[in-house]
Design a protein around this motif. Structure first.
Motif, PDB file in Angstrom:
ATOM      1  N   ILE A   1       3.802  -6.449 -91.897  1.00 11.01           N
ATOM      2  CA  ILE A   1       4.330  -5.222 -92.487  1.00 11.01           C
ATOM      3  C   ILE A   1       3.448  -4.916 -93.688  1.00 11.01           C
ATOM      4  O   ILE A   1       3.375  -5.685 -94.637  1.00 11.01           O
TER       5      ILE A   1
ATOM      6  N   GLU B   1      -0.580   7.407 -96.431  1.00 14.64           N
ATOM      7  CA  GLU B   1      -0.798   7.069 -95.023  1.00 14.64           C
ATOM      8  C   GLU B   1      -2.247   6.631 -94.801  1.00 14.64           C
ATOM      9  O   GLU B   1      -3.170   7.382 -95.120  1.00 14.64           O
TER      10      GLU B   1
ATOM     11  N   HIS C   1       0.856  -0.359 -83.649  1.00 15.71           N
ATOM     12  CA  HIS C   1       1.547  -0.168 -84.927  1.00 15.71           C
ATOM     13  C   HIS C   1       2.526   0.975 -84.839  1.00 15.71           C
ATOM     14  O   HIS C   1       2.425   1.835 -83.961  1.00 15.71           O
ATOM     15  N   HIS C   2       3.475   0.974 -85.732  1.00 16.43           N
ATOM     16  CA  HIS C   2       4.316   2.147 -85.961  1.00 16.43           C
ATOM     17  C   HIS C   2       4.579   2.224 -87.458  1.00 16.43           C
ATOM     18  O   HIS C   2       4.562   1.209 -88.163  1.00 16.43           O
ATOM     19  N   THR C   3       4.783   3.434 -87.916  1.00 16.99           N
ATOM     20  CA  THR C   3       4.887   3.690 -89.350  1.00 16.99           C
ATOM     21  C   THR C   3       6.261   4.235 -89.694  1.00 16.99           C
ATOM     22  O   THR C   3       6.771   5.117 -89.005  1.00 16.99           O
ATOM     23  N   GLU C   4       6.830   3.685 -90.756  1.00 14.81           N
ATOM     24  CA  GLU C   4       8.076   4.201 -91.331  1.00 14.81           C
ATOM     25  C   GLU C   4       7.746   4.716 -92.731  1.00 14.81           C
ATOM     26  O   GLU C   4       6.933   4.116 -93.435  1.00 14.81           O
ATOM     27  N   VAL C   5       8.386   5.802 -93.120  1.00 14.64           N
ATOM     28  CA  VAL C   5       8.222   6.311 -94.482  1.00 14.64           C
ATOM     29  C   VAL C   5       9.555   6.122 -95.197  1.00 14.64           C
ATOM     30  O   VAL C   5      10.575   6.642 -94.768  1.00 14.64           O
ATOM     31  N   HIS C   6       9.539   5.345 -96.262  1.00 11.29           N
ATOM     32  CA  HIS C   6      10.750   5.066 -97.028  1.00 11.29           C
ATOM     33  C   HIS C   6      11.033   6.210 -98.004  1.00 11.29           C
ATOM     34  O   HIS C   6      10.155   7.020 -98.309  1.00 11.29           O
TER      35      HIS C   6
ATOM     36  N   PHE D   1       4.807   3.951 -97.386  1.00  6.91           N
ATOM     37  CA  PHE D   1       4.550   3.856 -95.959  1.00  6.91           C
ATOM     38  C   PHE D   1       4.618   2.383 -95.585  1.00  6.91           C
ATOM     39  O   PHE D   1       3.934   1.557 -96.198  1.00  6.91           O
ATOM     40  N   ALA D   2       5.436   2.045 -94.604  1.00 11.42           N
ATOM     41  CA  ALA D   2       5.541   0.675 -94.099  1.00 11.42           C
ATOM     42  C   ALA D   2       4.973   0.686 -92.684  1.00 11.42           C
ATOM     43  O   ALA D   2       5.568   1.265 -91.775  1.00 11.42           O
ATOM     44  N   ILE D   3       3.809   0.079 -92.517  1.00 17.11           N
ATOM     45  CA  ILE D   3       3.146   0.045 -91.223  1.00 17.11           C
ATOM     46  C   ILE D   3       3.428  -1.314 -90.596  1.00 17.11           C
ATOM     47  O   ILE D   3       3.066  -2.350 -91.154  1.00 17.11           O
ATOM     48  N   HIS D   4       4.104  -1.289 -89.458  1.00 19.94           N
ATOM     49  CA  HIS D   4       4.454  -2.507 -88.722  1.00 19.94           C
ATOM     50  C   HIS D   4       3.355  -2.732 -87.684  1.00 19.94           C
ATOM     51  O   HIS D   4       3.142  -1.882 -86.811  1.00 19.94           O
TER      52      HIS D   4
END
Length: 74
Positions: free
Chosen positions: A31, A37, A52-57, A62-65
């Protein structure tokens, strides 16, 4: 593995991500936290066999898994 690269100057975030990928186990997840980004990282991941997939808090992080891409079965 979690790498917090928020507000680090370039090229430090990319270097931190690449170094952490060396420690990523085949079934593990990285993570990667960053304040913007990381489009160049996405290209590097695709070219080197990662998904990967990205979440924006809510705070703009940006949290890139990142995981190893599933390999096709022959």
């Amino acid at each position: 593995i979690t790498v917090d690269a928020r507000f680090r100057p370039p090229p430090e975030p990319m270097q931190m991500a690449v170094a952490a990928l060396d420690d990523l186990t085949p079934d593990g997840e990285l993570i990667f936290l960053i304040h913007r980004e990381p489009f160049p990282l996405y290209d590097m991941l695709r070219m080197n066999g990662y998904q990967h997939h990205t979440e924006v808090h809510a705070d703009g992080t940006f949290a890139i898994h990142i995981r190893h891409a599933a390999q096709s079965q022959l």
